[in-house]
Motif scaffolding. Structure first.
Motif, PDB file in Angstrom:
ATOM      1  N   UNK A 140       0.823  -1.220   0.000  1.00 18.98           N
ATOM      2  CA  UNK A 140       0.000   0.000   0.000  1.00 18.98           C
ATOM      3  C   UNK A 140       0.852   1.263   0.000  1.00 18.98           C
ATOM      4  N   UNK A 141       2.115   1.135   0.373  1.00 14.55           N
ATOM      5  CA  UNK A 141       3.111   2.209   0.304  1.00 14.55           C
ATOM      6  C   UNK A 141       2.789   3.439   1.152  1.00 14.55           C
ATOM      7  N   UNK A 142       1.835   3.334   2.086  1.00 19.17           N
ATOM      8  CA  UNK A 142       1.491   4.471   2.934  1.00 19.17           C
ATOM      9  C   UNK A 142       1.587   4.149   4.418  1.00 19.17           C
ATOM     10  N   UNK A 143       1.357   2.908   4.786  1.00 18.77           N
ATOM     11  CA  UNK A 143       1.322   2.542   6.198  1.00 18.77           C
ATOM     12  C   UNK A 143       2.724   2.430   6.771  1.00 18.77           C
ATOM     13  N   UNK A 144       2.999   3.237   7.777  1.00 16.30           N
ATOM     14  CA  UNK A 144       4.252   3.182   8.516  1.00 16.30           C
ATOM     15  C   UNK A 144       3.997   2.928  10.002  1.00 16.30           C
ATOM     16  N   UNK A 186       0.756  -6.023   7.268  1.00 19.57           N
ATOM     17  CA  UNK A 186       0.299  -4.634   7.264  1.00 19.57           C
ATOM     18  C   UNK A 186      -1.136  -4.636   7.778  1.00 19.57           C
ATOM     19  N   UNK A 187      -1.400  -3.855   8.822  1.00 25.00           N
ATOM     20  CA  UNK A 187      -2.740  -3.811   9.398  1.00 25.00           C
ATOM     21  C   UNK A 187      -3.668  -2.872   8.623  1.00 25.00           C
ATOM     22  N   UNK A 188      -3.160  -2.266   7.550  1.00 28.95           N
ATOM     23  CA  UNK A 188      -3.994  -1.411   6.697  1.00 28.95           C
ATOM     24  C   UNK A 188      -4.517  -2.176   5.481  1.00 28.95           C
TER      25      UNK A 188
END
Length: 83
Positions: free
Chosen positions: A9-13, A60-62
């Motif tokens: 998703x390339x957004x979740x950090x 990833x939890x997103x």
């Protein structure tokens, strides 16, 4: 702890699930699938390869992507956060 970034998703950090893996070596009955024996770590028979995979995987939890912890770490390093 090292920073993660989801390669999908390339957004979740921030939101992740760390999955600890523990392999159990078993011998199954070929007909029924019943467990015939459980082998102790380091005491498998000569034809039984021991598990050599990662001890930790990350989800990833997103978006739900699951992968090796190193993948999430390397993606974070290659895409640094701009301040």
């Amino acid at each position: 702890m090292t920073a993660y970034l989801c390669p999908r998703c390339k957004t979740n950090r921030m939101r992740f699930n760390k999955i600890e893996q523990k392999a159990t070596s078993v011998k199954l009955d070929p007909e029924s699938g019943e467990v015939v024996s459980v082998m102790e770590e380091g005491k498998a028979d000569p034809f039984h390869m021991e598990y050599k995979g990662p001890n930790v995987r990350v989800q990833c939890a997103a978006c739900g992507e699951i992968g090796d912890e190193d993948t999430f770490i390397q993606f974070a390093k290659s895409h640094p956060r701009h301040s």
